[in-house]
Design a protein around this motif. Structure first.
Motif, PDB file in Angstrom:
ATOM      1  N   MET A   1       0.824  -1.206   0.000  1.00 19.36           N
ATOM      2  CA  MET A   1       0.000   0.000   0.000  1.00 19.36           C
ATOM      3  C   MET A   1       0.862   1.262   0.000  1.00 19.36           C
ATOM      4  O   MET A   1       0.614   2.220  -0.743  1.00 19.36           O
ATOM      5  N   GLY A   2       1.904   1.265   0.835  1.00 19.12           N
ATOM      6  CA  GLY A   2       2.824   2.398   0.859  1.00 19.12           C
ATOM      7  C   GLY A   2       3.564   2.561  -0.455  1.00 19.12           C
ATOM      8  O   GLY A   2       3.752   3.680  -0.944  1.00 19.12           O
ATOM      9  N   LYS A   3       3.962   1.442  -1.040  1.00 20.37           N
ATOM     10  CA  LYS A   3       4.669   1.473  -2.317  1.00 20.37           C
ATOM     11  C   LYS A   3       3.796   2.043  -3.414  1.00 20.37           C
ATOM     12  O   LYS A   3       4.243   2.869  -4.227  1.00 20.37           O
ATOM     13  N   ILE A   4       2.535   1.621  -3.463  1.00 18.96           N
ATOM     14  CA  ILE A   4       1.615   2.115  -4.476  1.00 18.96           C
ATOM     15  C   ILE A   4       1.391   3.613  -4.323  1.00 18.96           C
ATOM     16  O   ILE A   4       1.363   4.362  -5.312  1.00 18.96           O
ATOM     17  N   ALA A   5       1.229   4.082  -3.094  1.00 18.57           N
ATOM     18  CA  ALA A   5       1.028   5.513  -2.849  1.00 18.57           C
ATOM     19  C   ALA A   5       2.227   6.328  -3.312  1.00 18.57           C
ATOM     20  O   ALA A   5       2.077   7.382  -3.952  1.00 18.57           O
ATOM     21  N   ALA A   6       3.429   5.851  -2.995  1.00 22.62           N
ATOM     22  CA  ALA A   6       4.642   6.564  -3.394  1.00 22.62           C
ATOM     23  C   ALA A   6       4.787   6.596  -4.910  1.00 22.62           C
ATOM     24  O   ALA A   6       5.100   7.637  -5.501  1.00 22.62           O
ATOM     25  N   ASN A   7       4.558   5.465  -5.553  1.00 20.73           N
ATOM     26  CA  ASN A   7       4.673   5.413  -7.017  1.00 20.73           C
ATOM     27  C   ASN A   7       3.629   6.282  -7.694  1.00 20.73           C
ATOM     28  O   ASN A   7       3.910   6.925  -8.716  1.00 20.73           O
ATOM     29  N   ARG A   8       2.398   6.293  -7.149  1.00 18.74           N
ATOM     30  CA  ARG A   8       1.361   7.123  -7.753  1.00 18.74           C
ATOM     31  C   ARG A   8       1.720   8.597  -7.643  1.00 18.74           C
ATOM     32  O   ARG A   8       1.505   9.372  -8.583  1.00 18.74           O
ATOM     33  N   LEU A   9       2.276   9.016  -6.494  1.00 18.95           N
ATOM     34  CA  LEU A   9       2.670  10.416  -6.347  1.00 18.95           C
ATOM     35  C   LEU A   9       3.730  10.796  -7.368  1.00 18.95           C
ATOM     36  O   LEU A   9       3.649  11.848  -8.002  1.00 18.95           O
ATOM     37  N   ILE A  10       4.719   9.946  -7.547  1.00 21.14           N
ATOM     38  CA  ILE A  10       5.780  10.240  -8.514  1.00 21.14           C
ATOM     39  C   ILE A  10       5.215  10.297  -9.929  1.00 21.14           C
ATOM     40  O   ILE A  10       5.630  11.125 -10.746  1.00 21.14           O
ATOM     41  N   GLU A  11       4.250   9.442 -10.234  1.00 19.51           N
ATOM     42  CA  GLU A  11       3.584   9.508 -11.535  1.00 19.51           C
ATOM     43  C   GLU A  11       2.914  10.867 -11.740  1.00 19.51           C
ATOM     44  O   GLU A  11       3.036  11.486 -12.801  1.00 19.51           O
ATOM     45  N   ILE A  12       2.189  11.324 -10.717  1.00 20.48           N
ATOM     46  CA  ILE A  12       1.497  12.609 -10.812  1.00 20.48           C
ATOM     47  C   ILE A  12       2.493  13.739 -11.029  1.00 20.48           C
ATOM     48  O   ILE A  12       2.260  14.662 -11.809  1.00 20.48           O
ATOM     49  N   MET A  13       3.625  13.662 -10.334  1.00 21.75           N
ATOM     50  CA  MET A  13       4.638  14.707 -10.444  1.00 21.75           C
ATOM     51  C   MET A  13       5.201  14.818 -11.855  1.00 21.75           C
ATOM     52  O   MET A  13       5.701  15.869 -12.250  1.00 21.75           O
ATOM     53  N   ASN A  14       5.082  13.720 -12.614  1.00 16.77           N
ATOM     54  CA  ASN A  14       5.630  13.701 -13.975  1.00 16.77           C
ATOM     55  C   ASN A  14       4.566  13.703 -15.062  1.00 16.77           C
ATOM     56  O   ASN A  14       4.885  13.609 -16.243  1.00 16.77           O
ATOM     57  N   GLU A  15       3.292  13.799 -14.658  1.00 16.37           N
ATOM     58  CA  GLU A  15       2.208  13.788 -15.633  1.00 16.37           C
ATOM     59  C   GLU A  15       2.016  15.155 -16.268  1.00 16.37           C
ATOM     60  O   GLU A  15       2.097  16.183 -15.603  1.00 16.37           O
ATOM     61  N   GLU A  16       1.740  15.161 -17.567  1.00 14.83           N
ATOM     62  CA  GLU A  16       1.392  16.408 -18.238  1.00 14.83           C
ATOM     63  C   GLU A  16      -0.061  16.778 -17.940  1.00 14.83           C
ATOM     64  O   GLU A  16      -0.408  17.937 -17.746  1.00 14.83           O
ATOM     65  N   PHE A  17      -0.926  15.766 -17.938  1.00 18.84           N
ATOM     66  CA  PHE A  17      -2.329  15.951 -17.584  1.00 18.84           C
ATOM     67  C   PHE A  17      -2.658  15.019 -16.434  1.00 18.84           C
ATOM     68  O   PHE A  17      -2.178  13.896 -16.392  1.00 18.84           O
ATOM     69  N   HIS A  18      -3.480  15.503 -15.524  1.00 21.19           N
ATOM     70  CA  HIS A  18      -3.796  14.707 -14.334  1.00 21.19           C
ATOM     71  C   HIS A  18      -5.283  14.398 -14.266  1.00 21.19           C
ATOM     72  O   HIS A  18      -6.122  15.286 -14.381  1.00 21.19           O
ATOM     73  N   TYR A  19      -5.594  13.134 -14.081  1.00 24.44           N
ATOM     74  CA  TYR A  19      -6.963  12.693 -13.854  1.00 24.44           C
ATOM     75  C   TYR A  19      -7.018  12.050 -12.479  1.00 24.44           C
ATOM     76  O   TYR A  19      -6.249  11.130 -12.182  1.00 24.44           O
ATOM     77  N   THR A  20      -7.922  12.527 -11.629  1.00 26.53           N
ATOM     78  CA  THR A  20      -8.013  12.030 -10.264  1.00 26.53           C
ATOM     79  C   THR A  20      -8.279  10.525 -10.254  1.00 26.53           C
ATOM     80  O   THR A  20      -9.141  10.023 -10.971  1.00 26.53           O
ATOM     81  N   THR A  21      -7.521   9.817  -9.426  1.00 31.12           N
ATOM     82  CA  THR A  21      -7.573   8.356  -9.383  1.00 31.12           C
ATOM     83  C   THR A  21      -7.765   7.861  -7.956  1.00 31.12           C
ATOM     84  O   THR A  21      -7.153   8.381  -7.027  1.00 31.12           O
ATOM     85  N   LYS A  22      -8.615   6.858  -7.814  1.00 32.04           N
ATOM     86  CA  LYS A  22      -8.776   6.152  -6.546  1.00 32.04           C
ATOM     87  C   LYS A  22      -8.269   4.734  -6.724  1.00 32.04           C
ATOM     88  O   LYS A  22      -8.763   3.995  -7.577  1.00 32.04           O
ATOM     89  N   ILE A  23      -7.268   4.356  -5.940  1.00 28.63           N
ATOM     90  CA  ILE A  23      -6.689   3.013  -6.016  1.00 28.63           C
ATOM     91  C   ILE A  23      -7.092   2.261  -4.753  1.00 28.63           C
ATOM     92  O   ILE A  23      -6.810   2.701  -3.642  1.00 28.63           O
ATOM     93  N   GLU A  24      -7.751   1.126  -4.923  1.00 21.49           N
ATOM     94  CA  GLU A  24      -8.237   0.339  -3.794  1.00 21.49           C
ATOM     95  C   GLU A  24      -7.442  -0.963  -3.717  1.00 21.49           C
ATOM     96  O   GLU A  24      -7.395  -1.729  -4.680  1.00 21.49           O
ATOM     97  N   ILE A  25      -6.828  -1.196  -2.571  1.00 23.94           N
ATOM     98  CA  ILE A  25      -5.979  -2.359  -2.373  1.00 23.94           C
ATOM     99  C   ILE A  25      -6.799  -3.480  -1.731  1.00 23.94           C
ATOM    100  O   ILE A  25      -7.390  -3.303  -0.671  1.00 23.94           O
ATOM    101  N   ASN A  26      -6.828  -4.638  -2.381  1.00 23.01           N
ATOM    102  CA  ASN A  26      -7.572  -5.772  -1.840  1.00 23.01           C
ATOM    103  C   ASN A  26      -6.856  -6.397  -0.644  1.00 23.01           C
ATOM    104  O   ASN A  26      -5.639  -6.260  -0.480  1.00 23.01           O
ATOM    105  N   THR A  27      -7.628  -7.097   0.172  1.00 27.78           N
ATOM    106  CA  THR A  27      -7.112  -7.783   1.350  1.00 27.78           C
ATOM    107  C   THR A  27      -7.203  -9.289   1.140  1.00 27.78           C
ATOM    108  O   THR A  27      -7.725  -9.752   0.129  1.00 27.78           O
ATOM    109  N   ASN A  28      -6.698 -10.054   2.100  1.00 31.95           N
ATOM    110  CA  ASN A  28      -6.879 -11.511   2.056  1.00 31.95           C
ATOM    111  C   ASN A  28      -7.043 -12.057   3.469  1.00 31.95           C
ATOM    112  O   ASN A  28      -6.558 -11.468   4.447  1.00 31.95           O
TER     113      ASN A  28
END
Length: 333
Positions: free
Chosen positions: A298-325
């Motif tokens: 979950m932490g890894k996904i959040a960090a990677n998504r932030l870096i993606e946003i920082m490098n995006e030319e256009f931004h579309y709001t995204t909700k990422i839901e992490i499944n459990t087990n």
């Protein structure tokens, strides 16, 4: 002679002080202006070696803990923070940790962060309410909200699939015990808890049971608090269920301790399941059946998504839901 701050200021038609603050990574200029100054300085051939700040300007990410009367020192949050720091470090960034707990001057605290040279923010919003997020919606640096979802916000978020996690473990509890499950419900409101409640009642209905017949105890969301509350409930001869879903592992473990002290056997007399898969849930007696939240992932996904946003030319709001087990252990008969 090398390029000076005064020359850069003249080129951009701004004050020399603003240029100096940006080149020396000091607060006082917006992130957009800071970027423009550094880019212009690079294009003009400015010598950054004398302050070595060309790297630091773009290499710091803020990890902000938003809390008020809430403790973030559990292994859950430690694992999240460690994962975030490891992920951004591998991509050449460093982490700056901030705590916001005084809500009276929240705008000032946010400005201090966003104008400190940080180029992105991960906001741990576990306890945030809709009104709490509003000051962050005007932040000028990219931001990712972690561990909560607030409808209507235009901020990206990474969250747990709480509803399905609670539904699946409650369904398992019902099928194994063949009984109406009780609910150990956190007395502290959190969006995560609200979703877990939805999952619990969904499983009850899917198994053909009336939700009104489930015994519900409102208890503190900590081991000691849940223990004390459950001891009081038992001493007051409150009716007990033969099996329970708890909103988190700490509640489950505290309740187990109370049940055992009052002579109930786990799981022979009372079965119980938790949520989060905290490390110590494996070592209680009996080991706790629970829902695993992949905290490092979950932490890894959040960090990677932030870096993606920082490098995006256009931004579309995204909700990422992490499944459990489901983690099956010995606390269910």
């Amino acid at each position: 002679m090398g390029i000076t701050a005064k020359q850069i200021a003249k080129e951009l038609n701004i004050s020399t002080a603003a240029v100096s603050m940006a080149l020396n990574n000091k607060p006082g200029v917006s992130n957009e202006t800071r970027r423009k100054i550094v880019e212009t300085a690079k294009a003009m051939g400015y010598d950054f070696s004398k302050n070595d700040l060309s790297k630091s300007e773009t290499k710091t990410i803020a990890f902000v803990f938003f809390h008020k009367n809430f403790v973030f020192d559990t292994p859950f949050f430690t694992e999240l923070a460690t994962s975030i720091e490891s992920t951004i470090h591998d991509k050449g960034y460093k982490l700056a940790v901030y705590h916001i707990h005084d809500l009276d001057n929240i705008e000032e605290q946010i400005d201090l962060i966003q104008y400190s040279g940080c180029t992105g923010m991960i906001l741990l919003g576990t306890i945030m309410q809709p009104e709490s997020i509003k000051p962050f919606e005007n932040v000028k640096i990219p931001i990712v909200l972690l561990d909560t979802y607030i409808p209507g916000t235009k901020i990206d978020c990474v969250v747990i699939n709480n509803t399905e996690g609670a539904r699946s473990v409650t369904d398992y509890l019902i099928r194994k015990c063949k009984a109406q499950p009780g609910y150990l419900h956190s007395s502290q409101y959190l969006h995560n808890v609200e979703e877990r409640q939805d999952g619990f009642y969904k499983a009850v209905r899917q198994n053909g049971m009336a939700t009104s017949k489930s015994i519900v105890h409102h208890v503190s969301p900590s081991v000691d608090g849940a223990y004390a509350d459950m001891m009081e409930l038992i001493n007051n001869n409150e009716p007990l269920a033969s099996c329970y879903f708890a909103d988190n592992d700490e509640i489950a473990i505290g309740a187990m301790r109370a049940f055992k002290e009052k002579g109930y056997k786990i799981p022979e007399d009372i079965s119980i399941v938790g949520f989060d898969n905290m490390s110590y849930s494996l070592y209680v007696d009996p080991p706790l059946t629970t829902v695993n939240v992949p905290k490092s992932y979950m932490g890894k996904i959040a960090a990677n998504r932030l870096i993606e946003i920082m490098n995006e030319e256009f931004h579309y709001t995204t909700k990422i839901e992490i499944n459990t087990n489901l983690i099956i252990r010995k606390s269910v008969r």
